[in-house]
Design a protein around this motif. Structure first.
Motif, mmCIF file in Angstrom:
data_model
loop_
_atom_site.group_PDB
_atom_site.id
_atom_site.type_symbol
_atom_site.label_atom_id
_atom_site.label_comp_id
_atom_site.label_asym_id
_atom_site.label_seq_id
_atom_site.Cartn_x
_atom_site.Cartn_y
_atom_site.Cartn_z
ATOM 1 N N LYS A 72 -5.724 31.224 11.777
ATOM 2 C CA LYS A 72 -6.786 31.686 12.679
ATOM 3 C C LYS A 72 -7.156 30.632 13.723
ATOM 4 C CE LYS A 72 -10.301 30.024 9.524
ATOM 5 N NZ LYS A 72 -11.402 30.290 8.616
ATOM 6 N N GLU A 328 -17.234 13.817 24.614
ATOM 7 C CA GLU A 328 -16.923 13.428 23.240
ATOM 8 C C GLU A 328 -15.795 14.253 22.632
ATOM 9 O OE1 GLU A 328 -19.588 14.451 20.044
ATOM 10 O OE2 GLU A 328 -20.887 15.580 21.393
ATOM 11 N N TYR A 329 -15.667 15.504 23.038
ATOM 12 C CA TYR A 329 -14.608 16.322 22.446
ATOM 13 C C TYR A 329 -13.246 15.849 22.919
ATOM 14 C CZ TYR A 329 -18.729 19.184 21.766
ATOM 15 O OH TYR A 329 -19.975 19.617 21.441
ATOM 16 N N TYR A 399 -13.635 22.289 18.911
ATOM 17 C CA TYR A 399 -15.076 22.043 19.009
ATOM 18 C C TYR A 399 -15.822 22.083 17.686
ATOM 19 C CZ TYR A 399 -14.798 22.601 24.083
ATOM 20 O OH TYR A 399 -14.515 22.453 25.412
ATOM 21 N N LEU A 400 -15.618 23.161 16.910
ATOM 22 C CA LEU A 400 -16.401 23.326 15.683
ATOM 23 C C LEU A 400 -15.609 22.845 14.480
ATOM 24 C CD1 LEU A 400 -18.002 26.888 16.098
ATOM 25 C CD2 LEU A 400 -18.887 24.683 16.778
ATOM 26 N N PRO A 401 -16.045 21.763 13.822
ATOM 27 C CA PRO A 401 -15.277 21.238 12.684
ATOM 28 C C PRO A 401 -15.084 22.246 11.568
ATOM 29 C CG PRO A 401 -16.892 19.629 13.410
ATOM 30 C CD PRO A 401 -17.198 20.887 14.148
ATOM 31 N N SER A 402 -15.921 23.298 11.525
ATOM 32 C CA SER A 402 -15.733 24.276 10.440
ATOM 33 C C SER A 402 -14.450 25.051 10.574
ATOM 34 C CB SER A 402 -16.893 25.268 10.426
ATOM 35 O OG SER A 402 -16.898 25.982 11.656
ATOM 36 N N SER A 403 -13.887 25.115 11.778
ATOM 37 C CA SER A 403 -12.653 25.878 11.941
ATOM 38 C C SER A 403 -11.425 24.985 11.986
ATOM 39 C CB SER A 403 -12.726 26.769 13.184
ATOM 40 O OG SER A 403 -13.213 26.039 14.271
ATOM 41 N N TRP A 404 -11.569 23.692 11.692
ATOM 42 C CA TRP A 404 -10.409 22.806 11.675
ATOM 43 C C TRP A 404 -9.465 23.223 10.568
ATOM 44 C CZ3 TRP A 404 -12.484 17.095 12.380
ATOM 45 C CH2 TRP A 404 -13.052 17.002 13.659
ATOM 46 N N THR A 405 -8.173 23.293 10.900
ATOM 47 C CA THR A 405 -7.158 23.612 9.890
ATOM 48 C C THR A 405 -5.962 22.703 10.110
ATOM 49 O OG1 THR A 405 -6.023 25.225 11.288
ATOM 50 C CG2 THR A 405 -7.750 26.079 9.854
ATOM 51 N N GLN B 143 -12.860 26.705 4.466
ATOM 52 C CA GLN B 143 -13.293 25.641 5.358
ATOM 53 C C GLN B 143 -12.634 24.341 4.928
ATOM 54 O OE1 GLN B 143 -17.524 25.838 6.307
ATOM 55 N NE2 GLN B 143 -17.474 23.706 6.961
ATOM 56 N N LEU B 144 -11.742 23.834 5.759
ATOM 57 C CA LEU B 144 -11.002 22.630 5.400
ATOM 58 C C LEU B 144 -11.865 21.402 5.608
ATOM 59 C CD1 LEU B 144 -7.373 21.926 6.486
ATOM 60 C CD2 LEU B 144 -9.086 20.238 6.908
ATOM 61 N N HIS B 145 -12.693 21.438 6.668
ATOM 62 C CA HIS B 145 -13.444 20.242 7.027
ATOM 63 C C HIS B 145 -14.920 20.487 6.810
ATOM 64 C CE1 HIS B 145 -13.530 16.331 9.041
ATOM 65 N NE2 HIS B 145 -14.729 16.717 9.419
ATOM 66 N N THR B 147 -17.815 18.239 7.417
ATOM 67 C CA THR B 147 -18.918 17.575 8.109
ATOM 68 C C THR B 147 -18.917 17.988 9.578
ATOM 69 O OG1 THR B 147 -17.580 15.676 8.715
ATOM 70 C CG2 THR B 147 -18.753 15.564 6.620
ATOM 71 N N MET B 148 -20.025 17.736 10.257
ATOM 72 C CA MET B 148 -20.124 18.142 11.657
ATOM 73 C C MET B 148 -19.680 17.041 12.600
ATOM 74 S SD MET B 148 -23.182 20.422 13.287
ATOM 75 C CE MET B 148 -24.336 19.847 12.118
ATOM 76 N N MET B 149 -19.199 15.897 12.082
ATOM 77 C CA MET B 149 -18.692 14.788 12.881
ATOM 78 C C MET B 149 -19.711 14.286 13.900
ATOM 79 S SD MET B 149 -15.756 14.408 11.553
ATOM 80 C CE MET B 149 -14.828 13.343 12.633
ATOM 81 N N ARG B 151 -21.567 15.862 15.859
ATOM 82 C CA ARG B 151 -21.676 16.612 17.110
ATOM 83 C C ARG B 151 -23.039 17.290 17.137
ATOM 84 N NH1 ARG B 151 -15.407 18.684 17.774
ATOM 85 N NH2 ARG B 151 -14.628 16.553 17.531
ATOM 86 N N ILE B 154 -23.918 21.794 18.127
ATOM 87 C CA ILE B 154 -23.584 22.922 17.279
ATOM 88 C C ILE B 154 -24.839 23.435 16.568
ATOM 89 C CG2 ILE B 154 -22.117 23.704 15.384
ATOM 90 C CD1 ILE B 154 -20.239 21.395 16.126
ATOM 91 N N ASP B 250 -20.854 28.949 8.323
ATOM 92 C CA ASP B 250 -20.361 27.581 8.212
ATOM 93 C C ASP B 250 -21.362 26.745 7.444
ATOM 94 O OD1 ASP B 250 -19.001 27.462 11.582
ATOM 95 O OD2 ASP B 250 -18.185 28.261 9.718
ATOM 96 N N TYR B 252 -22.224 22.716 6.617
ATOM 97 C CA TYR B 252 -21.894 21.326 6.913
ATOM 98 C C TYR B 252 -22.676 20.407 5.997
ATOM 99 C CZ TYR B 252 -19.865 23.106 11.260
ATOM 100 O OH TYR B 252 -19.117 23.781 12.183
ATOM 101 N N GLU B 283 -15.928 11.736 8.608
ATOM 102 C CA GLU B 283 -15.143 12.835 8.045
ATOM 103 C C GLU B 283 -15.512 13.111 6.598
ATOM 104 O OE1 GLU B 283 -10.947 12.174 8.519
ATOM 105 O OE2 GLU B 283 -11.090 12.055 10.687
#
Lengths: 460, 471, 173
Positions: A72, A328-329, A399-405, B143-145, B147-149, B151, B154, B250, B252, B283
């Motif tokens: 995704k 930052e991104y 942008y959103l770490p929740s969607s990192w794969t 959800q693999l990751h 933390t919100m790093m 940022r 968000i 989500d 975090y 991370e």
């Protein structure tokens, strides 16, 4: 003889003691003689790879894109990497045919025919990917603005993918006619010396009845020049438009204005490397060392070195701008590229593309056939990884770490890529034994100026 | 081996005591804290995991794997996989009831371990012993990751003290972007490079999500699945990050003690070495983190990055503000999903209905009775995403038309807003001067996620206020 | 005093060029010259009119440019304008930056393809067209002049031999 004068300092572009008739014989020989065992071995391997890839493509179309490793977050990976890689490779052929013609570089004549063939075959490979990567490829015709019963429901001209459709179609067809038009006199040469009736019939058909009248040559020269003038902005614009697939998005690592020149330089870089790979082998096998000389190899290496340096500059600029922009991104995107889970791909990209061409500053190295061949492979590996890094590392962490794969290829991803390599070589191997692989009419026109025997006579 | 640990049995929000564990929606519902689906597991603290040598790691395609332990008390021993849980008190482990049912369950639905064996005397807390065993369990975690790093665009949050005492410009400043080196409000007309569409006539829908009220229960996720025929894809596909949830929540963890601490750490890093070190540190979730939830669905951006890039115009913007997805036009190039900064789009990687490989509720006549006839079932190769329940909106309008009246405030609903017990989600027409959503939208706590990109979302959020003096 | 048609073969391009200049000076009509490669200066020596094909190409390019604008204006602005990402589909000029790549590509497409089609039609080149060079070696290494004999056949023949012709053939018209 004054019109055939060429400065002594220029190296000869046709070696040996050749006459016009010798040129015809040398170029016709691979077409008129059956191929040797090496050709059959290479062809069989290429054919097997092609059929394997075809099977993988059929499986994908039948079962779904889910057979690939995409998810995704990473919606493109090997598919678009391969697409850009193949399109980029194609640009060298057009550059050699068109840009070098405009710059009156006679050394292009020994290599332009095969380089253009390489362009056609690699753009064919490239063109496969936009079709098979679609979720519903049987509806691919919906990407064309054809009036229909849905309203008419039209396409979206704002989309870079649609710009790609027009750009790649234009590029493929214009390269094809440029190549074919140049081939007409050479097909005519084979037709007129054909002994077997089947050969005469086929090459009559292919040569469109070319007769070599003065008026035809006059138009031919003009058309070649104009096509060169049209194809040159195509080289620049087509890969620019391909780069827009990324540059016009909002994703960090993609959204950057450096992509157009970066991609075009990279395309020429990888394309020349592929031309080197093909011609270093072909000149030996088809015994064309008199026409594709060390001088030609060296000139191509110089182009590789220059464009490789431009690409290296672009990499460094990206890093600088990521820092300087303060976004930052963008900064994270590059930190991730260099130190994240795909750091090894970034490292390969940097070492193959930036470091390896630099050794060509040394004359002894850039005139060495083995080194040239190795570097040409290294460069293409590096350029594949460049596209992989751009696409996958930017997508997998945005942008959103929740969607990192993460992304990992399946054997179908790999199989399709190998299939296109096989298909490319099937086409090229067939071409090498049935088409005149050197623009013999053009070579004849420079024999008196750049042939070794004629230069020796003049420079005494 | 570790003994004398306290096992705390609990029930998951989605599955409860397990009476409905044969419901594929509930199995594919991600646990609000761990984000794991199709499984239960032992939650273990960092400290205890390290002592026992337990691991959670991601394989090459991102899927989560975890170690196994033998969980035993005097009467029983079961083998159970481990999730290393930030915030778990050392000396305690948790296990959810409701899983492990085998009777009258199809093979796909046979997941998890039966924790009822430990439910002695109806007591929820028991002493147990843990022993690590060989082998790794394959989890389906979406959800693999974690933390919100650091940022800060968000989730915006503030403390109660700051909210009361400080001006909005302190805890919810208008986002500024640089135009010709001058800081300009992102909402100003100067920043737009083209003329806007006029949405002042007719309806203009907005959805507001109040991060204060949201407790991460996930009712909206299930409601959306039910209303919109969202397919269940099963554990294997979820492992490959191919879940189909149109709305997700989500979660975090903070890496420092607080989320704001993360932002400060990121901002204070100076120079490359510090920057790299800080990002690496950010991370990892803290052993005792602060946690925050955020429901995310399609933002229905007025300047949608996804719409521009579709070559066949399968996704365009409606007059009323929704981003429209025309399933039957989509040819599946997936550029729209790539270009979405919120990553809300979901692709049909396989044929998920009428397919024996995905034998859930869309492969048999009984299961298909749960399908909503007002919504398409999407085929293979087509992109889908939240539509702000446009079918519900259309029905409201048509009903009002038939009755010859205006639509009243509160009539417009989405499946998610309707299902939210806490009224954290408010949906409505901001062109209706009397509507609740207009009041909410014009409030001080309203912000938009990633506003600086300039997407102009129609889904807005309310700043979270932590009930403490400082955060 | 009959006008005959001659096919004269040469084996060198410079010799051919000088011969052509001489023949033109003698006011003898050259029907055609067949060469295996383009000989610089030959068209001027034969007093061939310069080709107008590049002018037609420019016109084709203009046609392509116009077609692209008309097409995209009709499709995106007139017939079914949509709100796509907020892009201003109110007028062509407001949305024009998005259309530039295709405007450019169609210009090149029309220019190139229509030019090549024009070239093929004018030079009579198409599949199944029979070749018309009288001697097959003119695509190898020989050059052929198809000319009238002029009023004095033997004078012409001796001039041609002096200029370096390797064979002279009398042919039926």
């Amino acid at each position: 003889m004054s019109s055939h004068y060429e400065a002594p300092v220029r190296k000869p572009l046709v070696l040996g003691d050749k006459s016009y008739g010798d040129i015809s014989n040398d170029i016709a020989r691979p077409v008129e003689t059956p191929p040797n065992t090496d050709w059959w071995i290479a062809f069989s391997i290429a054919m097997v790879a092609f059929l394997w890839g075809l099977g993988c493509m059929a499986y994908t179309i039948g079962t779904g894109i889910g057979t690939w490793g995409l998810n995704k977050t990473v919606g493109w990976a090997w598919d678009i990497t391969n697409f850009v890689w193949w399109v980029g490779i194609g640009h060298a052929g057009t550059l050699i045919s068109a840009v070098l013609l405009l710059f009156r570089q006679k050394w292009r004549m020994g290599i332009n025919r095969s380089a253009e063939a390489m362009t056609i075959f690699s753009v064919i490979q490239a063109g496969l990917f936009p079709i098979i990567h679609m979720g519903r490829p049987w509806l691919a015709y919906w990407l064309f603005p054809i009036p229909n019963q849905f309203g008419s429901l039209w396409v979206n001209f704002n989309s870079p993918l649609l710009w790609d459709v027009f750009a790649i179609s234009t590029y493929l067809t214009v390269s094809l006619v440029f190549w074919w038009t140049g081939l007409l006199p050479d097909f005519a040469m084979i037709r007129d010396r054909a002994v077997e009736p089947w050969r005469k019939k086929i090459y009559s058909l292919l040569s469109f009845g070319w007769s070599g009248r003065a008026k035809d040559w006059q138009r031919f020269e003009e058309v070649s020049l104009v096509l060169a003038g049209l194809a040159t902005p195509l080289v620049l614009s087509v890969h620019t438009i391909v780069s827009f697939d990324f540059a016009t998005s909002v994703i960090p690592g993609w959204h950057t204005t450096i992509f157009p020149p970066y991609f075009v330089a990279g395309a020429i870089f990888s394309g020349f490397a592929m031309v080197q790979t093909l011609l270093i082998i072909m000149r030996k096998v088809s015994r064309l060392e008199s026409y594709i000389t060390i001088q030609h190899i060296e000139m191509m290496n110089i182009v590789i070195m220059i464009t490789g340096s431009i690409v290296g500059c672009a990499y460094i600029t990206e890093l600088f701008i990521a820092w300087y922009s303060g976004v930052e991104y963008e900064q994270y995107a590059f930190l991730n590229r260099a130190t994240g889970p795909y750091w090894w791909a970034y490292f390969l990209m940097m070492s193959c593309n930036v470091v390896s061409p630099q050794i060509m500053w040394v004359k002894k190295i850039r005139t060495n056939i083995i080194v040239s061949f190795v570097i040409s492979i290294v460069v293409n590996v590096g350029m594949w990884f460049e596209r992989f890094v751009i696409i996958v590392t930017s997508l997998h962490r945005d942008y959103l770490p929740s969607s990192w794969t993460m992304f990992s290829p399946t054997f179908i991803d790999i199989g399709i890529f190998i299939g296109t390599i096989g298909f490319f070589f099937v086409l090229f191997l067939l071409y090498a034994r049935s088409f005149p692989v050197v623009a013999q009419a053009e070579i004849k026109s420079i024999l008196k100026s750049s042939g070794e025997n004629y230069k020796k006579l003049r420079d005494k | 081996m570790m003994s004398d640990l306290d096992l705390v049995l609990y029930t998951k929000t989605g599955l409860g005591d397990g009476q409905q564990s044969s419901n594929p929606w509930l199995q594919e519902f991600p646990d609000p804290i761990t984000r794991v689906t199709w499984d239960n597991y032992l939650t273990v603290s960092y400290e205890d995991a390290e002592r026992l040598g337990l691991e959670n790691y991601n394989v090459s395609n991102g899927a989560l794997n975890g170690s196994y332990v033998n969980l035993s008390n005097d009467n029983s021993t079961i083998k159970v996989p481990v999730i290393i849980q930030p915030g778990q008190t050392p000396g305690t482990v948790g296990l959810s009831l409701g899983y492990g049912k085998t009777q009258a369950m199809s093979e796909e639905m046979n997941v998890g371990v039966n924790a009822y064996r430990f439910y002695d005397d109806f007591k929820r807390v028991h002493k147990v012993t843990l022993t690590k065993v060989k082998g790794d369990h394959e989890f389906a975690c979406i959800q693999l990751h974690n933390t919100m790093m650091g940022r800060d665009e968000i989730i915006k949050e503030t403390s109660y003290e700051e909210f009361i005492e400080e001006d909005k410009s302190v805890w919810n400043p208008t986002v500024m972007v640089s135009k010709n080196h001058i800081e300009t409000k992102v909402t100003s007309k100067e920043v737009d490079i083209w003329r806007e569409f006029d949405r002042s006539t007719g309806h203009h829908f907005n959805l507001s999500i109040d991060l204060n009220k949201c407790n991460g229960c996930g009712a909206c996720v299930i409601a959306c699945h039910a209303e919109n025929n969202v397919p269940v894809v099963g554990k294997e596909e979820v492992r490959k990050s191919r879940d189909m949830h149109w709305i997700r929540i989500d979660r975090y963890y903070s890496s420092q003690d607080t989320i704001r601490g993360d932002v400060e750490a990121k901002d204070e890093a100076s120079g490359f070495r510090e920057y790299r070190a800080t990002q690496t540190k950010l991370e990892k979730a803290s052993a005792n983190p602060q946690v925050v939830f955020q429901p995310i669905s399609c933002m229905h951006c007025n300047h949608a990055p996804c719409e521009t890039v579709c070559p066949v115009a399968a996704t365009s913007h409606g007059r009323e503000g929704q981003n429209q997805m025309a399933y039957n036009r989509c040819v599946g190039t997936r550029y729209c999903a790539n270009n979405c900064p919120y990553k809300v789009r979901r692709f049909n990687w396989f044929q998920y209905s009428d397919n024996d490989e995905f034998d859930y509720n869309m492969n048999n006549d009984l299961g298909k009775m749960a399908i909503n006839p007002d919504v398409n079932v999407r085929s293979r190769g087509v992109m889908e995403k939240c539509s702000l329940c446009i079918q519900m909106t259309q029905k409201v309008k048509l009903d009002a038309k038939k009755e010859g009246r205006r639509v009243r405030d509160g009539e417009f609903k989405t499946a998610c807003s309707e299902s939210c017990d806490d009224n954290a989600m408010v949906f409505g027409d901001i062109n209706d001067r009397d509507s609740e959503i207009l009041k909410v939208k014009d409030g001080d706590r309203t912000y938009r996620v990633l506003e600086s990109i300039g997407t102009k979302p129609n889904v807005i959020y309310q700043v979270k206020i932590r009930n403490s003096k400082k955060i | 005093m009959s006008l005959k048609r001659l096919h004269v073969l040469f084996d060198d391009d410079d010799i051919l060029l000088d011969a052509v200049k001489e023949i033109v000076k003698s006011k003898i009509y050259i029907h055609e010259v067949y060469t295996p490669f383009p000989v610089h200066g030959l068209d001027k020596a034969m007093k061939l009119k310069p080709t107008k094909i590049s002018i037609t190409t420019f016109i084709y390019g203009c046609i392509g440019f116009t077609v692209s604008i008309l097409m995209m204006n009709y499709i995106m602005i007139v017939d079914w304008p949509q709100d796509i990402g907020g892009k201003p589909s109110f007028s062509y000029i407001e949305n024009m930056p998005a259309f530039v790549p295709i405007m450019f590509e169609l210009t090149v497409f029309f220019a190139a393809h229509l030019m090549v089609i024009t070239f093929y039609l004018r030079s009579k080149l198409w599949p199944f067209k029979e070749a018309e060079n009288p001697d097959p070696s003119t695509t190898d290494d020989k050059f052929l002049i198809d000319m009238d004999s002029g009023s004095n056949l033997s004078k012409t023949k001796s001039m041609l031999k002096k200029m370096g012709a390797i064979s002279i053939k009398e042919v039926k018209e």
